[in-house]
Design a protein around this motif. Structure first.
Motif, PDB file in Angstrom:
ATOM      1  N   PRO A   5     -23.274   2.930  -1.947  1.00 58.06           N
ATOM      2  CA  PRO A   5     -24.278   3.972  -2.226  1.00 58.06           C
ATOM      3  C   PRO A   5     -24.750   4.703  -0.969  1.00 58.06           C
ATOM      4  O   PRO A   5     -24.989   5.909  -1.013  1.00 58.06           O
ATOM      5  CB  PRO A   5     -25.441   3.207  -2.868  1.00 58.06           C
ATOM      6  N   GLN A   6     -24.854   3.994   0.148  1.00 55.88           N
ATOM      7  CA  GLN A   6     -25.319   4.665   1.378  1.00 55.88           C
ATOM      8  C   GLN A   6     -24.299   5.686   1.870  1.00 55.88           C
ATOM      9  O   GLN A   6     -24.644   6.784   2.288  1.00 55.88           O
ATOM     10  CB  GLN A   6     -25.545   3.628   2.471  1.00 55.88           C
ATOM     11  N   VAL A   9     -12.327   2.063   6.989  1.00 56.51           N
ATOM     12  CA  VAL A   9     -12.878   3.405   7.230  1.00 56.51           C
ATOM     13  C   VAL A   9     -14.408   3.354   7.238  1.00 56.51           C
ATOM     14  O   VAL A   9     -15.025   2.760   6.349  1.00 56.51           O
ATOM     15  CB  VAL A   9     -12.391   4.405   6.149  1.00 56.51           C
ATOM     16  N   THR A  10     -15.003   3.973   8.255  1.00 56.56           N
ATOM     17  CA  THR A  10     -16.466   4.029   8.356  1.00 56.56           C
ATOM     18  C   THR A  10     -16.887   5.479   8.541  1.00 56.56           C
ATOM     19  O   THR A  10     -16.342   6.185   9.392  1.00 56.56           O
ATOM     20  CB  THR A  10     -16.951   3.232   9.598  1.00 56.56           C
ATOM     21  N   LEU A  11     -17.859   5.895   7.740  1.00 58.26           N
ATOM     22  CA  LEU A  11     -18.436   7.227   7.941  1.00 58.26           C
ATOM     23  C   LEU A  11     -19.560   7.110   8.962  1.00 58.26           C
ATOM     24  O   LEU A  11     -20.449   6.264   8.812  1.00 58.26           O
ATOM     25  CB  LEU A  11     -19.002   7.753   6.616  1.00 58.26           C
ATOM     26  N   VAL A  12     -19.504   7.935   9.998  1.00 61.52           N
ATOM     27  CA  VAL A  12     -20.594   7.958  10.977  1.00 61.52           C
ATOM     28  C   VAL A  12     -21.360   9.258  10.727  1.00 61.52           C
ATOM     29  O   VAL A  12     -20.899  10.349  11.082  1.00 61.52           O
ATOM     30  CB  VAL A  12     -20.058   7.912  12.432  1.00 61.52           C
ATOM     31  N   ASP A  13     -22.506   9.131  10.061  1.00 61.86           N
ATOM     32  CA  ASP A  13     -23.295  10.308   9.687  1.00 61.86           C
ATOM     33  C   ASP A  13     -24.155  10.727  10.878  1.00 61.86           C
ATOM     34  O   ASP A  13     -25.159  10.078  11.191  1.00 61.86           O
ATOM     35  CB  ASP A  13     -24.169   9.955   8.477  1.00 61.86           C
ATOM     36  N   LEU A  14     -23.750  11.806  11.530  1.00 66.36           N
ATOM     37  CA  LEU A  14     -24.438  12.219  12.766  1.00 66.36           C
ATOM     38  C   LEU A  14     -25.840  12.763  12.485  1.00 66.36           C
ATOM     39  O   LEU A  14     -26.626  12.940  13.414  1.00 66.36           O
ATOM     40  CB  LEU A  14     -23.590  13.246  13.528  1.00 66.36           C
ATOM     41  N   ARG A  15     -26.149  12.998  11.212  1.00 64.91           N
ATOM     42  CA  ARG A  15     -27.525  13.399  10.888  1.00 64.91           C
ATOM     43  C   ARG A  15     -28.478  12.228  11.145  1.00 64.91           C
ATOM     44  O   ARG A  15     -29.672  12.405  11.298  1.00 64.91           O
ATOM     45  CB  ARG A  15     -27.623  13.848   9.421  1.00 64.91           C
ATOM     46  N   ARG A  20     -20.910  15.779  11.120  1.00 65.29           N
ATOM     47  CA  ARG A  20     -22.165  16.479  11.436  1.00 65.29           C
ATOM     48  C   ARG A  20     -22.686  17.189  10.188  1.00 65.29           C
ATOM     49  O   ARG A  20     -23.854  17.116   9.867  1.00 65.29           O
ATOM     50  CB  ARG A  20     -21.925  17.487  12.561  1.00 65.29           C
ATOM     51  N   SER A  21     -21.783  17.894   9.481  1.00 66.13           N
ATOM     52  CA  SER A  21     -22.146  18.504   8.193  1.00 66.13           C
ATOM     53  C   SER A  21     -21.155  17.973   7.164  1.00 66.13           C
ATOM     54  O   SER A  21     -19.948  18.022   7.394  1.00 66.13           O
ATOM     55  CB  SER A  21     -21.999  20.023   8.251  1.00 66.13           C
ATOM     56  N   ALA A  22     -21.684  17.514   6.039  1.00 61.93           N
ATOM     57  CA  ALA A  22     -20.788  17.006   4.992  1.00 61.93           C
ATOM     58  C   ALA A  22     -20.011  18.174   4.367  1.00 61.93           C
ATOM     59  O   ALA A  22     -20.414  19.320   4.484  1.00 61.93           O
ATOM     60  CB  ALA A  22     -21.596  16.280   3.930  1.00 61.93           C
ATOM     61  N   ALA A  50     -24.636   9.763   2.132  1.00 62.70           N
ATOM     62  CA  ALA A  50     -24.406  10.462   3.405  1.00 62.70           C
ATOM     63  C   ALA A  50     -23.339  11.551   3.270  1.00 62.70           C
ATOM     64  O   ALA A  50     -23.280  12.462   4.090  1.00 62.70           O
ATOM     65  CB  ALA A  50     -23.996   9.453   4.480  1.00 62.70           C
ATOM     66  N   LEU A  51     -22.480  11.449   2.265  1.00 57.87           N
ATOM     67  CA  LEU A  51     -21.402  12.434   2.086  1.00 57.87           C
ATOM     68  C   LEU A  51     -21.869  13.697   1.348  1.00 57.87           C
ATOM     69  O   LEU A  51     -21.099  14.641   1.173  1.00 57.87           O
ATOM     70  CB  LEU A  51     -20.229  11.801   1.325  1.00 57.87           C
ATOM     71  N   VAL A  52     -23.139  13.705   0.930  1.00 60.82           N
ATOM     72  CA  VAL A  52     -23.647  14.878   0.195  1.00 60.82           C
ATOM     73  C   VAL A  52     -24.097  15.956   1.186  1.00 60.82           C
ATOM     74  O   VAL A  52     -24.919  15.691   2.059  1.00 60.82           O
ATOM     75  CB  VAL A  52     -24.832  14.479  -0.719  1.00 60.82           C
ATOM     76  N   PRO A  53     -23.560  17.176   1.053  1.00 62.54           N
ATOM     77  CA  PRO A  53     -23.958  18.251   1.977  1.00 62.54           C
ATOM     78  C   PRO A  53     -25.434  18.640   1.824  1.00 62.54           C
ATOM     79  O   PRO A  53     -26.010  18.517   0.740  1.00 62.54           O
ATOM     80  CB  PRO A  53     -23.060  19.420   1.559  1.00 62.54           C
ATOM     81  N   HIS A  54     -25.999  19.147   2.920  1.00 68.96           N
ATOM     82  CA  HIS A  54     -27.396  19.599   2.929  1.00 68.96           C
ATOM     83  C   HIS A  54     -27.506  21.115   2.958  1.00 68.96           C
ATOM     84  O   HIS A  54     -28.582  21.643   3.116  1.00 68.96           O
ATOM     85  CB  HIS A  54     -28.121  19.049   4.174  1.00 68.96           C
TER      86      HIS A  54
END
Ligand code: NA7
Length: 546
Positions: free
Chosen positions: A322-323, A354-360, A212-214, A327-331
């Protein structure tokens, strides 16, 4: 109102709630000072944080020679740490060793939860009640219940409907869990999720990391000791402790980063040309992308954004896709949450399983018997690991019915404006109740063991002072408490820690409905300790003694 009759024990000076580092330090010091006491602990053994948080990869972020008790020379001299930053298993062994070596277990009632503590005006005592029917009458109560000990259940629809295994990092099964061949989700990328990710990825058939938050995390720099290295450090413990206790953090290092190296102010990022910032990144790696490296990053949001850019660049250098890297960069601002140290977190996202699921990009809709349904698709799963955090700093206190003068509940006293304490040690209206590492003290911003040692020493010295003078009660005055709360707020004001985009647990922002107040004291443990000592030696200014 008299709260009830006494059964066992008939009369005890102090009840100590919790048997983590805080509870054990208290019990040891109270016994040394000749007070009678009763310890109580919800878990089946000692350890607190290190008893409950036994997820794979759990490890302390402060070096073990500093994240360890100095109160007993025997303990310090006899224990051997095996690496720079101990993993959970070693910390649990250590704290059990402490309990046995100092013979503290016999004072503690295990598997027992305090349900209520009620101040009885007439007898000036606390009645402490437990879920096992104990009713202890004590002159004083010390809560050492932990700052991160009240687990947060995430508010996700269908949570209980999942047919596979649901695991929680903050009460992970004692026997461990074999993820081999399983489709696993980890929900949450705070310290627990970040530490567990590489370990679970090595076992699982596939790991989905629900973010949810990186996270702002950097390599721990952990390693086993070289030959003779620990023995040399152990011989030098006096010097280590002196530096540790003189520092704002209660430790000379955070992870592998030596804080002392930055005593001469580092450069300002906004006064450094971009090429030079990048050159520093080439030379120093992650370190150059932290608030430790630049003088203006913690105070100035523009400087913070510049440092975030460096952090994003480091992630791009580590993560191939790259995607995923983006997505791993905090906001949110760097330094608003506790920094994390990890072992191989970003590299893990280069693995095929491994897959990152970016909830943003699409939130969780609900949990179903077969997996997690999100706005970006359905994930079929065998196991869900919740690494979703805690109701920090006030959770453990507020989940207990603590009634002070006039029957007032502590959680109600704190409802409107957040926690209100004097020095993070006592609460007006709650005489003779001390809160180890309570809100309003440096606690979670420091090496917790240093803060625990400082508080336990101050509390025992305070009890000795009362005993010497034949006094029965001590209580924070409302005026002193008001001024302290204002002081703590003023110290935090203006910095990135309280920026509107910051959603840290320091601010209570992770708990729906919790008042947004920056809870810990940010002035540094060294400055704080001097203030506490000054207050004590000045006759406990700000406290009413009777
Ligand atoms: P943290 O640091 O509070 O992390 C909890 C994580 O769980 C964080 O990433 C949260 O996202 C995430 N979270 C919480 N609820 C949800 C829901 N409903 N959906 C998705 N994600 C969620 O707890 P930890 O146990 O990792 O670490 C606690 C401390 O222990 C740490 O600071 C160190 O001091 C040691 P969010 O950030 O709220 O968006």
């Amino acid at each position: 109102m008299e709260a009830g009759a006494v059964t066992f024990p008939p009369d005890v000076d102090v009840v100590v709630v919790g048997a983590g580092f805080g509870g054990l330090a208290m019990l040891y010091r109270l016994r040394q000072a000749g007070f009678s006491m009763q310890g109580v602990e919800a878990g089946e053994s000692v350890g607190g944080t290190w008893f409950w948080n036994r997820y794979p990869g759990a490890r302390v972020d402060i070096q073990s020679v500093e994240y360890s008790l100095s109160i007993s020379k025997e303990v310090q001299d006899e224990w051997t740490w095996s690496e720079l930053m101990a993993p959970q298993e070693e910390l649990e062994r250590y704290i059990n060793f402490v309990a046995d070596r100092l013979d503290l277990r016999r004072h503690i009632r295990f598997d027992t939860k305090v349900t209520a503590m009620t101040w009885a005006e007439a007898s000036a005592t606390w009645l402490v009640e437990t879920d096992r029917g104990d009713r202890w009458r004590a002159r004083f109560v010390v809560t050492a219940m932990g700052c991160l000990s009240a687990p947060l259940e995430p508010a996700i629809d269908g949570l209980g409907s999942f047919a596979g295994a649901s695991l929680y990092t903050n009460r992970f099964p004692k026997e461990g869990y074999d993820f081999t061949g399983k489709r696993v989700a980890i929900i949450g990328t705070g310290s627990s999720g970040v530490q567990a990710t590489p370990e679970v990825a090595r076992q699982a058939e596939h790991l989905y990391v629900f973010q949810r938050s990186a996270a702002y995390t950097m390599p721990a720099g952990n390693r086993p000791w070289g030959p003779g290295e620990f023995e040399a450090l152990r011989r030098d413990y006096d010097a280590i402790r002196a530096v540790q206790f003189a520092s704002p953090l209660g430790a000379a290092r955070f992870g592998a980063v030596a804080i002392g190296d930055f005593r001469t102010p580092p450069p300002k990022i906004l006064e450094t040309p971009v090429e030079e910032r990048l050159a520093r990144l080439d030379r120093e790696g992650w370190l150059a992308a932290t608030p430790f490296a630049w003088a203006d990053v913690a105070a100035d949001i523009e400087a913070n954004r510049a440092a975030q850019e460096l952090y994003a660049e480091m992630i791009r250098r580590e993560v191939k896709d790259p995607q995923t890297a983006a997505a791993l960069v905090p906001h949110y601002p760097m330094g608003c949450k506790r920094p994390i140290i990890d072992i191989g977190y970003f590299e893990t996202f280069n693995r095929d399983n491994v897959t990152l699921v970016d909830l943003r990009k699409g939130a969780i809709r609900r949990i179903t018997p077969k997996g997690i349904d999100t706005e970006q698709g359905f994930f079929a799963l065998d196991v869900i690991v919740y690494a979703t955090g805690f109701d920090a700093m006030t959770g453990a206190l507020n989940r207990t019915d603590i009634r002070g003068r006039g029957g007032q509940l502590m959680r109600e006293a704190w409802l409107a404006e957040g926690p209100r304490t004097y020095l993070g040690l006592m609460v007006a209206g709650f005489p003779n109740l001390f809160t180890v590492t309570g809100p309003g003290s440096p606690s979670v911003l420091t090496n917790m063991v240093s803060s625990i040692e400082q508080h336990s020493q101050w509390i025992v010295e305070c009890l000795e002072h009362l005993r010497r003078r034949g006094l029965a009660t001590i209580e924070a005055t409302p005026e002193a408490q008001h001024d302290w709360v204002a002081h703590v707020a003023a110290l935090a004001e203006g910095g990135v820690r309280v920026h509107e985009s910051c959603t840290s647990w320091y601010l209570g922002a992770n708990v729906p409905g919790k008042v947004r107040v920056y809870m810990p004291y940010t002035g540094g443990l060294n400055v704080y300790r001097d203030r506490c000592d000054e207050i004590a030696s000045g006759g406990y200014a700000g406290f009413a003694l009777a």
